[in-house]
Design an enzyme around this catalytic site. Structure first.
Site, mmCIF file in Angstrom:
data_model
loop_
_atom_site.group_PDB
_atom_site.id
_atom_site.type_symbol
_atom_site.label_atom_id
_atom_site.label_comp_id
_atom_site.label_asym_id
_atom_site.label_seq_id
_atom_site.Cartn_x
_atom_site.Cartn_y
_atom_site.Cartn_z
ATOM 1 N N ASP A 203 2.223 4.348 -5.577
ATOM 2 C CA ASP A 203 1.311 4.562 -4.454
ATOM 3 C C ASP A 203 1.562 3.525 -3.354
ATOM 4 O OD1 ASP A 203 -1.294 5.916 -3.531
ATOM 5 O OD2 ASP A 203 -1.850 3.792 -3.432
ATOM 6 N N GLU A 240 5.847 6.563 -2.858
ATOM 7 C CA GLU A 240 5.127 7.229 -1.784
ATOM 8 C C GLU A 240 5.409 6.513 -0.469
ATOM 9 O OE1 GLU A 240 0.957 8.296 0.262
ATOM 10 O OE2 GLU A 240 1.324 6.382 -0.705
HETATM 11 C C1 QV4 Z 1 -13.391 2.279 5.235
HETATM 12 C C2 QV4 Z 1 -12.949 2.336 6.693
HETATM 13 C C3 QV4 Z 1 -11.898 1.278 6.971
HETATM 14 C C4 QV4 Z 1 -12.469 -0.097 6.608
HETATM 15 C C5 QV4 Z 1 -12.969 -0.098 5.168
HETATM 16 C C6 QV4 Z 1 -13.667 -1.414 4.867
HETATM 17 O O1 QV4 Z 1 -12.374 3.641 6.969
HETATM 18 O O2 QV4 Z 1 -11.533 1.288 8.344
HETATM 19 O O3 QV4 Z 1 -11.451 -1.069 6.745
HETATM 20 O O4 QV4 Z 1 -13.869 0.988 4.903
HETATM 21 O O5 QV4 Z 1 -14.046 -1.524 3.567
HETATM 22 C C7 QV4 Z 1 -11.505 5.211 1.202
HETATM 23 C C8 QV4 Z 1 -12.262 5.766 2.402
HETATM 24 C C9 QV4 Z 1 -12.038 4.876 3.623
HETATM 25 C C10 QV4 Z 1 -12.536 3.452 3.302
HETATM 26 C C11 QV4 Z 1 -11.725 2.964 2.093
HETATM 27 C C12 QV4 Z 1 -12.153 1.591 1.639
HETATM 28 O O6 QV4 Z 1 -11.778 7.089 2.670
HETATM 29 O O7 QV4 Z 1 -12.779 5.386 4.725
HETATM 30 O O8 QV4 Z 1 -12.250 2.610 4.401
HETATM 31 O O9 QV4 Z 1 -11.909 3.885 0.965
HETATM 32 O O10 QV4 Z 1 -13.469 1.618 1.214
HETATM 33 C C13 QV4 Z 1 -7.081 7.324 -0.779
HETATM 34 C C14 QV4 Z 1 -7.802 8.051 0.365
HETATM 35 C C15 QV4 Z 1 -8.469 7.069 1.297
HETATM 36 C C16 QV4 Z 1 -9.378 6.130 0.501
HETATM 37 C C17 QV4 Z 1 -8.470 5.369 -0.458
HETATM 38 C C18 QV4 Z 1 -9.181 4.334 -1.291
HETATM 39 O O11 QV4 Z 1 -6.865 8.827 1.071
HETATM 40 O O12 QV4 Z 1 -9.252 7.813 2.236
HETATM 41 O O13 QV4 Z 1 -10.073 5.250 1.387
HETATM 42 O O14 QV4 Z 1 -7.895 6.346 -1.365
HETATM 43 O O15 QV4 Z 1 -10.206 4.887 -2.007
HETATM 44 C C19 QV4 Z 1 -1.319 6.131 4.725
HETATM 45 C C20 QV4 Z 1 -0.602 5.294 3.668
HETATM 46 C C21 QV4 Z 1 -0.445 6.040 2.354
HETATM 47 C C22 QV4 Z 1 -1.779 6.648 1.882
HETATM 48 C C23 QV4 Z 1 -2.326 7.516 3.014
HETATM 49 C C24 QV4 Z 1 -3.676 8.123 2.667
HETATM 50 O O16 QV4 Z 1 0.664 4.887 4.144
HETATM 51 O O17 QV4 Z 1 0.035 5.149 1.379
HETATM 52 O O18 QV4 Z 1 -2.490 6.751 4.198
HETATM 53 N N1 QV4 Z 1 -1.625 7.394 0.644
HETATM 54 C C25 QV4 Z 1 -1.909 6.794 -0.680
HETATM 55 C C26 QV4 Z 1 -2.631 7.760 -1.600
HETATM 56 C C27 QV4 Z 1 -4.027 7.985 -1.102
HETATM 57 C C28 QV4 Z 1 -4.793 6.692 -1.203
HETATM 58 C C29 QV4 Z 1 -4.002 5.489 -0.903
HETATM 59 C C30 QV4 Z 1 -2.661 5.549 -0.619
HETATM 60 C C31 QV4 Z 1 -4.631 4.200 -1.105
HETATM 61 O O19 QV4 Z 1 -1.900 8.946 -1.738
HETATM 62 O O20 QV4 Z 1 -4.676 9.024 -1.810
HETATM 63 O O21 QV4 Z 1 -5.905 6.738 -0.283
HETATM 64 O O22 QV4 Z 1 -4.424 3.872 -2.475
HETATM 65 O O23 QV4 Z 1 -0.471 7.145 5.220
#
Ligand code: QV4
Ligand code: CA
Length: 493
Positions: A203, A240
């Site tokens: 990831d 990823e």
């Molecule tokens: C929120 C605010 C932020 C703030 C933060 C402060 O939006 O601006 O800084 O609070 O605490 C969730 C929420 C998100 C929240 C975050 C932290 O959706 O709003 O931030 O939690 O509390 C998945 C979801 C995210 C989720 C995250 C962690 O998609 O929405 O965030 O899990 O739970 C980029 C990257 C790529 C990534 C992709 C989504 O390059 O690597 O974005 N893809 C992978 C996974 C994906 C996962 C993550 C990475 C993180 O496939 O499923 O994100 O592990 O392109």
């Protein structure tokens, strides 16, 4: 001679991370997103192995923060490397890996080690009901503030320092440059290897330095021979890295370390099968489209992020919601020899944060399996759609052959053979396809595996009569339920 053998051995070790370590008559991975381990074990035995699937990508296995309303994405916020999640505990995980390996289905784990959980005002507890981490303190690893990069936001994806050293959506960013952090990560990965997994989806790889990943990957143990892996086999690595072009970090920075999730494939196949790019252009599908080399690319029509507009990808992505076009795109993906293929298996959702099917306590629910192979209970099970699982069989049948006898109508009808093993045709026009084709198959009657299943000498769908010389009349009506027809040596009646 000895030197030659040594060189061959060294080359095998050096390239091992690109080998998905599958049984040699199988080649498709299914992502059973948010499934429980016990259910996956049953699925391996009852469905995946009999239908010729090669492996399963499972949701994150390690302890995560629990977020209010239980969205799916809470599992991307690790608290520790203990193997306990809503999908099951370590014993259940180990049992699943054993049972799946026994029937020739490999397990690939989605591993998150770019970060730990964010400070999260929404978090309501943890799996071990410890306090919500408000600081960079993860005692069950343990990690403390020493192990993380200083906090900062990623706002400029053109700045590699920021992307790799700051916090992806506020997730506490581990410093993989530190020896102690590397040790903890390798311990976690080694533990999974001991339990018999075949590899990892890494990831957020783009958010880590390639040189650090290189060190970590090289340290992981060889695969467990007690699970049927050959001695000295290396874990398969797929990283990823979302690279749709135009950003500061390129997939080529990672493509020597392991395979890459090829997001361009997803965007382009969606565009074509939505009708926004003529199918005739698929004639040179592959590297010429800007995709990575075949053996380095893991491809998919959609993934758990872009099906719900997380992580980008644009409006072209096809999902189960556009079922006819989705099945066509998937059929093309599985009919074409390019790359390592992964099928998405979703739960139904209305909004992007919605969690998987669960009871009022937040326990995951099992899919309900119906006698026609489909499933319910809030699960979509694309992998149980006949048009998809039969194409997994098609791909297995035609393995080792190339594309030949390509035909197109100059627009959105296409057809091709795979050596002398299989033939497929697509109709995305609003008029019928009705034409004599070279199918490259021996004379006989064949079952179209899209409209039906072959059962002994019966076919529940359309049949195709191939004459001497391989010619057959192919008909796909514009209004038909499916816009594709596929026959192969294994579907001969
Ligand atoms: C929120 C605010 C932020 C703030 C933060 C402060 O939006 O601006 O800084 O609070 O605490 C969730 C929420 C998100 C929240 C975050 C932290 O959706 O709003 O931030 O939690 O509390 C998945 C979801 C995210 C989720 C995250 C962690 O998609 O929405 O965030 O899990 O739970 C980029 C990257 C790529 C990534 C992709 C989504 O390059 O690597 O974005 N893809 C992978 C996974 C994906 C996962 C993550 C990475 C993180 O496939 O499923 O994100 O592990 O392109
Ligand atoms: Ca990072």
């Amino acid at each position: 001679m000895k030197l030659l053998l040594l060189l061959v051995a060294v080359a095998a070790i050096a390239n091992g991370q690109f080998d998905p370590q599958q049984w040699n008559n199988r080649n498709t991975i299914v992502h059973l997103f948010e499934w429980k381990w016990d259910d996956i074990a049953n699925e391996c035995e009852n469905f995946l192995a009999p239908k010729g699937f090669a492996g399963v990508q499972v949701s994150p296995v390690n302890e995560n923060v629990i977020v209010y309303d239980r969205p799916w994405w809470e599992r991307y916020q690790p608290l520790s490397y203990k193997l306990v999640t809503r999908s099951g505990n370590e014993k259940q995980f180990a049992d699943m890996v054993r049972r799946c390996n026994n029937v020739g289905v490999r397990i690939y784990v989605d591993v998150i080690f770019n970060h730990m959980a964010a400070d999260n005002s929404h978090a309501v507890g943890t799996a071990g009901s410890r306090a919500v981490p408000e600081t960079k303190d993860f005692p069950a690893v343990p990690f403390s503030s020493w192990d993380f990069h200083p906090s900062c936001d990623i706002y400029n994806y053109n700045d590699p320092n920021q992307v790799r050293n700051c916090e992806l959506v506020g997730l506490k960013d581990l410093d993989q440059g530190k020896e102690y952090v590397r040790e903890k990560i390798v311990e976690f990965l080694d533990h999974l290897v001991e339990l018999g997994v075949a590899g990892f989806r890494v990831d957020a790889a783009k958010h880590m330095w390639p040189a650090d990943l290189d060190v970590i990957y090289k340290r992981i143990k060889n695969l467990n021979t007690q699970h049927g892996f050959a001695p000295n086999s290396r874990p398969f690595i797929v990283q990823e890295v979302i690279d749709l072009g135009g950003e500061g970090i390129s997939k080529y920075e990672y493509s020597d370390l392991g395979a890459i999730t090829e997001f361009r494939f997803s965007a382009e196949i969606g565009k074509a099968f939505r009708g926004n790019n003529d199918l005739k252009y698929l004639r040179n599908w592959g590297e010429e489209w800007g995709f990575l080399e075949s053996h380095k690319a893991l491809v998919f029509v959609d993934n758990h992020d872009n099906q719900r507009s997380h992580g980008g990808g644009g409006n072209d992505i096809l999902t189960y919601k556009q079922d006819k076009n989705y099945k066509m795109a998937t059929a093309f993906t599985l009919a074409h020899p390019f790359s390592i293929t992964r099928i998405m298996s979703s739960f139904a959702f209305e909004h992007s944060d919605q969690g998987p099917p669960q009871d009022s306590q937040g326990n995951l629910l099992s899919p309900v399996i119906y006698s026609d192979n489909s499933c319910g209970g809030g699960w979509v099970c694309e992998h149980r759609w006949r048009q998809i699982y039969n194409m997994v069989g098609f791909k297995n049948q035609v393995r080792g052959t190339g594309v030949n006898d390509w035909w197109d109508n100059g627009k959105n009808q296409i057809a091709f053979c795979r050596g002398g093993e299989g033939f497929i045709a697509f109709n995305l026009e609003n008029y019928d396809l009705n034409k004599e084709f070279q199918t490259c198959l021996p004379a006989g009657t064949y079952c179209d595996v899209i409209s039906g299943d072959k059962n002994g000498s019966n076919c529940s769908g359309k049949t195709v009569v191939v004459g001497n010389g391989g010619k057959a009349n192919i008909y796909i009506g514009a209004k038909e339920y499916d816009g594709v027809l596929a026959i192969h040596k294994g579907s001969r009646l």
